[in-house]
Write a protein that holds these residues in place. Structure first.
Motif, PDB file in Angstrom:
ATOM      1  N   GLU A 183     -21.529 -46.204  44.797  1.00 49.57           N
ATOM      2  CA  GLU A 183     -21.485 -44.846  44.261  1.00 49.57           C
ATOM      3  C   GLU A 183     -22.183 -43.902  45.233  1.00 49.57           C
ATOM      4  N   GLY A 184     -21.649 -42.722  45.365  1.00 50.38           N
ATOM      5  CA  GLY A 184     -22.221 -41.741  46.272  1.00 50.38           C
ATOM      6  C   GLY A 184     -21.649 -41.795  47.669  1.00 50.38           C
ATOM      7  N   ARG A 185     -20.669 -42.693  47.887  1.00 40.10           N
ATOM      8  CA  ARG A 185     -20.108 -42.838  49.236  1.00 40.10           C
ATOM      9  C   ARG A 185     -19.445 -41.561  49.735  1.00 40.10           C
TER      10      ARG A 185
END
Length: 383
Positions: free
Chosen positions: A370-372
């Motif tokens: 997540e947050g890539r």
């Protein structure tokens, strides 16, 4: 007749090697201190132009490109591709780290219309590496590690008199900063244990415990790239790697018990890198290159440790020093070999076997966290 030049960007020096494949003549073989390149990246362009002025048009030059770019002429590289190949924070740009000089050199190479320069992929860009081995990885092996693997393939094919497509080996590079290993199966790179995602080298710790990364990211005001250039065998030994040369380190390890701990850590790191790749290839040989490989005592210790470990598991693998015509680092000749193949020279089949022309993607494409999406900030040039 093809004239080709390759460039290897190391931590201590940027090495340039070139040859004419008709005569076998070496047309350039030199190393430039990386600090000089950081101060004035254009010095490398000057060297290339001097070689071209003396020997005539160079058919292909493979330039240094950090984490790599899918194979293409340098003039076609985008700002985003160059930024990702040299990704770094704004704070580290202000510190004028060496990778900033590399980025500026890549920009100069893109604009050098009189030089036929190509940028080439890192391991993560190669179609020969299965996607599951790329998951959440960035540094499977920088572009210069592909150069080392390429020369290892050539030497193994020459030694056995076999096609490139029948070579099965592991190519190890023990450099000043990091230790890396590439798995080659049927002449293709299929896996890597590299740099900041491998076991410790002399300067750098290699991969970092996730809990330590979490702690440092929260404890430090600035978690910069310099953190990745610490904690290696030199730190374990308690020596300053910029004051104690690799040759002195190897000598001290035979005299000082504390230094010996760091030395053992480095030898074990190579064994762990190699054995971590055995699910990906059953090697016939291991080729050792890099600055440390040129120290006879170090090479002898690694050879004995690897061959003994393989014997314990019931099979025989030859450990060989990667021989190069270059006074410069072995990867520089590997880079020139790839340049020759790109230009249609005697190593064209090697480039085809490696499937460099099918390289694609970018270094963050296989991040599954997540947050890539926030990683896109690194696509911006910060000069």
């Amino acid at each position: 007749m093809v004239k080709a030049v390759g460039i290897d960007s190391g931590t201590k020096s940027m090495d340039i090697f070139g040859f004419d494949d008709e005569t076998g003549k070496v047309i350039v073989d030199t190393a430039v201190d990386r600090n000089r390149v950081t101060e004035n990246p254009g010095i490398i362009i000057d060297v290339l132009r001097e070689v071209q002025d003396e020997h005539g048009r160079i058919d292909a030059i493979v330039g240094p490109c950090g984490y790599g770019i899918p194979l293409k002429p340098a003039r076609e590289a985008t700002d985003a591709e160059i930024a990702l190949a040299t990704f770094i924070t704004g704070a580290d740009v202000e510190r004028r780290l060496k990778i900033v000089g590399l980025r500026e050199l890549m920009l100069l190479m893109r604009d050098a219309e009189d030089l036929n320069i190509y940028f080439t992929p890192g391991v993560i860009h190669l179609p020969t590496v299965p996607e599951w081995r790329k998951a959440n990885r960035v540094d499977l092996g920088t572009a210069d590690k592909v150069f080392t693997a390429a020369l290892s393939i050539v030497r193994e094919a020459e030694r056995k008199g076999i096609p490139y497509s029948e070579t099965n080996l592991i190519a190890v590079e023990a450099g000043f900063a990091y230790t890396s290993a590439m798995a080659v199966r049927n002449g293709q790179i299929v896996d890597g244990m590299a740099g900041t995602a491998g076991f410790p080298g002399y300067l750098g710790m290699g991969f970092m415990d996730g809990e330590l990364a979490y702690a440092l990211a929260n404890a430090l005001d600035d978690f910069g790239k310099l953190v990745l250039f610490q904690g290696g065998a030199a730190s374990v030994a308690g020596v300053d790697p910029f004051k104690v040369s690799p040759e002195e380190f190897v000598k001290l390890a035979r005299e000082d018990e504390n230094v010996q701990k760091g030395y053992i850590a480095m030898i074990e790191a190579i064994l762990k890198d190699v054995f971590a790749l055995l699910p990906s290839v059953r090697p016939d040989a291991v080729y050792l290159s890099g600055r440390f490989s040129r120290i006879p005592e170090f090479f002898g210790d690694v050879k004995a440790a690897l061959e003994g470990a393989f014997e314990t598991y019931g099979f025989s693998v030859e450990v060989l020093k990667l021989e190069s015509r270059a006074k410069a680092k072995e990867a520089a000749e590997g880079s020139a070999v790839i340049a020759n193949g790109i230009a249609g020279g005697k190593y064209r089949e090697l480039v085809e076997t490696l499937r460099l022309g099918e390289s694609s993607g970018s270094i963050f494409d296989w991040v599954k966290l997540e947050g890539r999406e926030k990683l896109k900030i690194f696509e911006e040039l910060r000069l």
